[in-house]
Write a protein that holds these residues in place. Structure first.
Motif, PDB file in Angstrom:
ATOM      1  N   ASP A 181       7.913 -10.969 -27.806  1.00 46.67           N
ATOM      2  CA  ASP A 181       6.584 -10.705 -28.364  1.00 46.67           C
ATOM      3  C   ASP A 181       6.444  -9.253 -28.811  1.00 46.67           C
ATOM      4  O   ASP A 181       5.742  -8.962 -29.784  1.00 46.67           O
ATOM      5  N   THR A 182       7.114  -8.347 -28.104  1.00 44.48           N
ATOM      6  CA  THR A 182       7.040  -6.928 -28.462  1.00 44.48           C
ATOM      7  C   THR A 182       7.722  -6.671 -29.800  1.00 44.48           C
ATOM      8  O   THR A 182       7.206  -5.919 -30.637  1.00 44.48           O
ATOM      9  N   VAL A 183       8.879  -7.300 -30.027  1.00 44.14           N
ATOM     10  CA  VAL A 183       9.571  -7.152 -31.315  1.00 44.14           C
ATOM     11  C   VAL A 183       8.663  -7.623 -32.439  1.00 44.14           C
ATOM     12  O   VAL A 183       8.541  -6.970 -33.485  1.00 44.14           O
ATOM     13  N   ARG A 184       7.985  -8.734 -32.216  1.00 44.02           N
ATOM     14  CA  ARG A 184       7.094  -9.277 -33.242  1.00 44.02           C
ATOM     15  C   ARG A 184       5.891  -8.360 -33.468  1.00 44.02           C
ATOM     16  O   ARG A 184       5.480  -8.151 -34.611  1.00 44.02           O
ATOM     17  N   ASP A 185       5.338  -7.815 -32.402  1.00 46.75           N
ATOM     18  CA  ASP A 185       4.199  -6.896 -32.540  1.00 46.75           C
ATOM     19  C   ASP A 185       4.602  -5.648 -33.331  1.00 46.75           C
ATOM     20  O   ASP A 185       3.823  -5.138 -34.144  1.00 46.75           O
ATOM     21  N   ILE A 186       5.814  -5.152 -33.106  1.00 48.97           N
ATOM     22  CA  ILE A 186       6.297  -3.981 -33.842  1.00 48.97           C
ATOM     23  C   ILE A 186       6.508  -4.333 -35.312  1.00 48.97           C
ATOM     24  O   ILE A 186       6.116  -3.586 -36.210  1.00 48.97           O
ATOM     25  N   ALA A 187       7.118  -5.489 -35.558  1.00 47.56           N
ATOM     26  CA  ALA A 187       7.374  -5.917 -36.938  1.00 47.56           C
ATOM     27  C   ALA A 187       6.086  -6.072 -37.729  1.00 47.56           C
ATOM     28  O   ALA A 187       6.017  -5.737 -38.914  1.00 47.56           O
ATOM     29  N   PHE A 188       5.026  -6.571 -37.070  1.00 47.51           N
ATOM     30  CA  PHE A 188       3.754  -6.822 -37.749  1.00 47.51           C
ATOM     31  C   PHE A 188       2.811  -5.622 -37.704  1.00 47.51           C
ATOM     32  O   PHE A 188       1.667  -5.706 -38.132  1.00 47.51           O
ATOM     33  N   GLY A 189       3.289  -4.489 -37.163  1.00 50.11           N
ATOM     34  CA  GLY A 189       2.491  -3.273 -37.153  1.00 50.11           C
ATOM     35  C   GLY A 189       1.411  -3.235 -36.089  1.00 50.11           C
ATOM     36  O   GLY A 189       0.493  -2.414 -36.149  1.00 50.11           O
ATOM     37  N   LYS A 190       1.505  -4.109 -35.070  1.00 50.59           N
ATOM     38  CA  LYS A 190       0.507  -4.125 -33.995  1.00 50.59           C
ATOM     39  C   LYS A 190       0.865  -3.165 -32.870  1.00 50.59           C
ATOM     40  O   LYS A 190       0.041  -2.880 -32.006  1.00 50.59           O
TER      41      LYS A 190
END
Length: 207
Positions: free
Chosen positions: A64-73
């Motif tokens: 989930d952290t990788v996805r949050d970083i990718a999406f700018g969250k």
């Protein structure tokens, strides 16, 4: 907990194909070309680091952290300041490598389409209904699952709590895309159910 995780990892088959996609089916069907590329390459970078360290990828950076970083969250800087993260990445070298890789990935993807796939035209009524559903989902997250996450964090620490019940898992459960029972590891299901019982929070609908 550890024994069950190791048993699960022993039965996991990893691909040696360097071109394999790390994206979920929903991401392949719904994300724009830009975010598909950015997320997939960040996951590939994380996978390479995990192989080098001989650790499960989620130990390096949670999914989930990788996805949050990718999406700018979320930024890698704020993630690295959290407690309980894998010690092998808590150093300036990893931060520098990650930022350089992320910048390269974004530069390659800059001309890719940012239009989400399968976007359909919504009527004003449908938009309002979708907004209402989103607000209801957020209320469920705050009233039911956020307290459970904080309870787990107080017992097991930030990193373990996010692994046991991360925001992505919570989102899929609330939307009805999955249930607690669908989580593979039995201990995670037991820990989540016990935390809900300890807090007297009814999550029977989501089990």
């Amino acid at each position: 907990f550890i024994e069950e995780e190791l048993q699960f990892l022993d039965t996991t088959i990893y691909t040696d194909n360097p071109n394999a996609s790390f994206l979920k089916e929903a991401e392949l069907n719904g994300l724009s070309d830009y975010y598909q590329y950015v997320l997939n390459e960040l996951l590939r970078f994380r996978d390479a680091k995990a192989r080098s360290a001989n650790k499960p990828p989620a130990w390096i950076i949670p999914n989930d952290t990788v996805r949050d970083i990718a999406f700018g969250k979320l930024t890698i800087e704020s993630f690295l300041q959290q407690s309980g993260i894998y010690p092998g990445i808590k150093n300036p070298k990893f931060k520098t490598e990650f930022l350089a890789e992320f910048e390269t990935i974004k530069n390659i993807a800059k001309d890719f389409s940012r239009q989400p796939k399968n976007r359909t035209w919504l009527t004003e009524e449908e938009k309002q209904e979708k907004l209402k559903q989103k607000e209801e989902n957020e209320k469920i997250r705050e009233l039911k699952f956020k307290p459970i996450q904080l309870h787990l964090e107080s017992i097991y620490g930030t990193f373990a709590a996010k692994y046991i019940l991360g925001d992505g898992v919570v989102g899929r459960i609330i939307k009805g895309e999955s249930k607690v029972v669908d989580i593979k590891e039995a201990y995670r299901k037991q820990v989540i159910s016990k935390a809900a019982a300890d807090l007297d929070i009814d999550i029977a609908k989501y089990l």
